[in-house]
Design a protein around this motif. Structure first.
Motif, PDB file in Angstrom:
ATOM      1  N   THR A 264       0.824  -1.217   0.000  1.00  0.00           N
ATOM      2  CA  THR A 264       0.000   0.000   0.000  1.00  0.00           C
ATOM      3  C   THR A 264       0.851   1.257   0.000  1.00  0.00           C
ATOM      4  OG1 THR A 264      -0.181   0.173   2.430  1.00  0.00           O
ATOM      5  CG2 THR A 264      -1.820  -1.188   1.288  1.00  0.00           C
TER       6      THR A 264
ATOM      7  N   GLU B 202      -1.930   7.048  -3.975  1.00  0.00           N
ATOM      8  CA  GLU B 202      -2.812   7.568  -2.928  1.00  0.00           C
ATOM      9  C   GLU B 202      -4.022   8.252  -3.572  1.00  0.00           C
ATOM     10  OE1 GLU B 202      -2.727   6.777  -0.039  1.00  0.00           O
ATOM     11  OE2 GLU B 202      -0.679   6.346   0.543  1.00  0.00           O
TER      12      GLU B 202
ATOM     13  N   LEU C  97      -5.462   5.480  -2.503  1.00  0.00           N
ATOM     14  CA  LEU C  97      -5.821   4.058  -2.453  1.00  0.00           C
ATOM     15  C   LEU C  97      -5.028   3.319  -1.386  1.00  0.00           C
ATOM     16  CD1 LEU C  97      -6.163   3.286  -6.271  1.00  0.00           C
ATOM     17  CD2 LEU C  97      -7.923   3.977  -4.628  1.00  0.00           C
TER      18      LEU C  97
ATOM     19  N   PHE D 241      -6.615   3.972   1.832  1.00  0.00           N
ATOM     20  CA  PHE D 241      -7.892   3.254   1.875  1.00  0.00           C
ATOM     21  C   PHE D 241      -7.688   1.840   2.410  1.00  0.00           C
ATOM     22  CE2 PHE D 241     -10.744   0.443  -0.787  1.00  0.00           C
ATOM     23  CZ  PHE D 241     -11.885   0.636  -0.019  1.00  0.00           C
ATOM     24  N   TYR D 242      -6.697   1.121   1.887  1.00  0.00           N
ATOM     25  CA  TYR D 242      -6.466  -0.252   2.333  1.00  0.00           C
ATOM     26  C   TYR D 242      -5.896  -0.305   3.745  1.00  0.00           C
ATOM     27  CZ  TYR D 242      -7.606  -1.957  -2.309  1.00  0.00           C
ATOM     28  OH  TYR D 242      -8.271  -2.262  -3.460  1.00  0.00           O
TER      29      TYR D 242
ATOM     30  N   ARG E 103     -15.933  -2.431   3.341  1.00  0.00           N
ATOM     31  CA  ARG E 103     -15.310  -1.686   2.242  1.00  0.00           C
ATOM     32  C   ARG E 103     -16.096  -0.430   1.885  1.00  0.00           C
ATOM     33  NH1 ARG E 103     -15.332  -4.407  -3.642  1.00  0.00           N
ATOM     34  NH2 ARG E 103     -17.526  -3.810  -3.400  1.00  0.00           N
TER      35      ARG E 103
ATOM     36  N   VAL F  98     -15.855   2.338   4.623  1.00  0.00           N
ATOM     37  CA  VAL F  98     -14.585   3.072   4.633  1.00  0.00           C
ATOM     38  C   VAL F  98     -14.505   3.974   3.406  1.00  0.00           C
ATOM     39  CG1 VAL F  98     -12.078   2.852   4.535  1.00  0.00           C
ATOM     40  CG2 VAL F  98     -13.405   1.301   5.981  1.00  0.00           C
ATOM     41  N   ALA F  99     -14.906   3.447   2.250  1.00  0.00           N
ATOM     42  CA  ALA F  99     -14.872   4.257   1.025  1.00  0.00           C
ATOM     43  C   ALA F  99     -15.802   5.458   1.139  1.00  0.00           C
ATOM     44  CB  ALA F  99     -15.274   3.399  -0.176  1.00  0.00           C
TER      45      ALA F  99
ATOM     46  N   ILE G 102     -11.799   9.619   1.425  1.00  0.00           N
ATOM     47  CA  ILE G 102     -11.060   8.874   0.408  1.00  0.00           C
ATOM     48  C   ILE G 102     -11.616   9.259  -0.955  1.00  0.00           C
ATOM     49  CG2 ILE G 102     -10.297   6.602  -0.358  1.00  0.00           C
ATOM     50  CD1 ILE G 102      -9.469   7.177   2.477  1.00  0.00           C
ATOM     51  N   SER G 103     -10.880  10.093  -1.677  1.00  0.00           N
ATOM     52  CA  SER G 103     -11.382  10.589  -2.950  1.00  0.00           C
ATOM     53  C   SER G 103     -10.234  10.825  -3.915  1.00  0.00           C
ATOM     54  CB  SER G 103     -12.163  11.893  -2.737  1.00  0.00           C
ATOM     55  OG  SER G 103     -12.594  12.433  -3.963  1.00  0.00           O
TER      56      SER G 103
ATOM     57  N   PRO H 173     -16.535  10.005  -3.356  1.00  0.00           N
ATOM     58  CA  PRO H 173     -15.759   8.913  -2.754  1.00  0.00           C
ATOM     59  C   PRO H 173     -15.325   7.929  -3.836  1.00  0.00           C
ATOM     60  CG  PRO H 173     -18.099   8.629  -2.334  1.00  0.00           C
ATOM     61  CD  PRO H 173     -17.950   9.983  -2.940  1.00  0.00           C
TER      62      PRO H 173
END
Length: 460
Positions: free
Chosen positions: A249, A254, A256, A259-260, A270, A273-274, A341-342, A348
């Motif tokens: 990760t 980023e 991403l 996100f993980y 999932r 969080v997203a 997270i965008s 999102p």
């Protein structure tokens, strides 16, 4: 009762009286000038001078000397009809009566037949218009979208629009048979078991909805063989696999990578969080509140934020400020609005498949000199956290609370009366898990986490 040969002269001479009165067609012994007298033909004159032609008759009952009650048929208004036209119409009706045919009943039958034909035409139009499968399915999807999570709505749209509409397009839904539906299911490759099960589930909901609305009279889905349930997944990632994924990760684009890492550290779903927004997180309280309408089980969920999670959010906040060219960026000043997270800052992330593919590629690089990771799914991170908490000695009820599961100790009657939210215990559990993850990332360092019997975790 007046009698006269109903001619134009006689009709013009008829004057209004205090009440309705009738003039019956009769020559009264005078020459008719070739005009045929029609028994039952009459003219009605109202007090306002309105004149209407009628035909009155009684029909013999078959096989008896009796006759039916007197019946009267309106021929039309004077002016719309001339006396001669009205007489011809009366003659036609008299001929029918002479043959034992009831003109009034024939008229009613004709009206009924016209109504039936109209209803049939409307039914055909509805079948071929608003009740064709794709239109019914579109209305259902619009309604389904109102009170279901985006993920479920997306799955429903794919199931219907990709797998059923192409095979059932143009077919009136009331005419779709079990065989038609089975043929559509059979087009899904047998190896795609999860897809078959998903399409069957959404088809079942759609047909039940259409039945409850009255769009169809029969639901073929319950009589069909339900696809076999998939074997429950039990994949739990080992510590070395978690390390590889975490390190992958770091090199992933980023946000991403973040996100993980947030998925690993929080154990939340999932989509949750997203869909995290800055309005849902509070740095001072170190908490993330997932609203009920965003949670899968429709129950508001408070997720305590371990220090490692706060650090991830600090980095994301800083990146957003830098992108916005803030004069003095401060990672501790979290935004108040927008998705956390965008990719572009407005929506999102939703590119889950592409993101996972990219992550797998980075994991392969990390493990290029060791055995590859067995195929895994994002949801396995959530299961791994749950298993990890049990290994750390966290109580089962606390683990359920961390995952926001309304099952086990939180279901049924116990769930109704058990309102304790385990907030302190959840915080301790998530801190312990974050410390565990950090510990396996730095194997040279000794973990100083001690698990207590009641699920509390403290520093040794």
């Amino acid at each position: 009762m007046a009698m006269a040969l109903i001619t134009k002269r006689a009709v013009d001479a008829a004057k209004a009286a205090d009440a309705d009165y009738f003039i019956f067609d009769d020559a009264c012994g005078k020459p008719t000038g070739g005009i045929e007298v029609v028994k039952g033909f009459m003219l009605k004159v109202t007090p306002k001078g309105k004149k209407v032609y009628f035909y009155q008759y009684r029909l013999a009952r078959a096989g008896t000397a009796d006759k039916t009650p007197m019946r009267r048929i309106t021929l039309g208004k004077h002016g719309d009809l001339t006396p001669d036209e009205a007489r011809e119409r009366a003659k036609e009706l008299a001929a029918m009566v002479a043959q034992g045919i009831d003109p009034r009943q024939r008229e009613l039958d004709a009206i009924a037949a016209a109504d039936a034909e109209k209803a049939a035409a409307e039914a055909r139009a509805r079948l071929e218009g608003e009740l064709v499968f794709e239109k019914v399915a579109a209305r259902w999807l619009e309604e389904y979208e109102l009170d279901h999570r985006p993920t479920s709505v997306g799955q429903a749209k794919v199931s219907i629009n990709k797998y059923l509409v192409p095979k059932l397009r143009g077919k009136p839904m009331p005419h779709i048979t079990k065989a038609d539906l089975q043929a559509a299911f059979d087009k899904i490759p047998a190896k795609q078991k999860a897809t078959r099960q998903q399409v069957f589930a959404y088809a079942s909901i759609l047909w039940r909805w259409a039945l409850e609305r009255g769009d169809i009279q029969d639901n073929p889905v319950p009589s069909m063989a339900k696809p076999k349930a998939l074997k429950a997944r039990d994949r739990v990632l080992g510590d070395d696999e978690l390390v590889s994924i975490w390190r992958a990760t770091v090199t992933l684009r980023e946000p991403l990578g973040a996100f993980y890492r947030l998925l690993m550290l929080t154990g939340q779903r999932r989509e949750e969080v997203a869909g995290m927004t800055w309005a849902q997180v509070d740095r001072a309280a170190a908490a993330w509140i997932i609203p009920a309408d965003k949670a899968k089980n429709k129950v508001q969920h408070i997720v305590p934020l371990a220090p490692g999670v706060v650090e991830e959010l600090d980095r994301l906040a800083l990146a957003r400020q830098v992108k916005a060219k803030v004069n003095k960026p401060d990672p501790k000043q979290w935004p108040q609005t927008g998705p956390v997270i965008s990719i572009r800052g407005k929506l999102p992330i939703s590119c889950f498949s592409q993101a996972k593919t990219a992550l797998d590629a980075e994991v392969a690089k990390v493990r290029q000199n060791i055995e590859p990771i067995t195929p895994w799914r994002v949801h396995d991170l959530r299961r791994t956290l749950a298993t990890g908490l049990q290994r750390l000695g966290i109580r089962f009820e606390v683990t359920e609370a961390v995952l926001n599961h309304v099952s086990g100790a939180r279901s049924g009657v116990a769930g109704i009366y058990q309102r304790y939210d385990w907030r302190d215990e959840k915080q301790s559990a998530l801190v312990a898990w974050a410390q565990h993850v950090q510990g396996i990332l730095r194997p040279a360092e000794q973990s100083n986490v001690v698990a207590l019997d009641r699920g509390k975790v403290v520093a040794a």
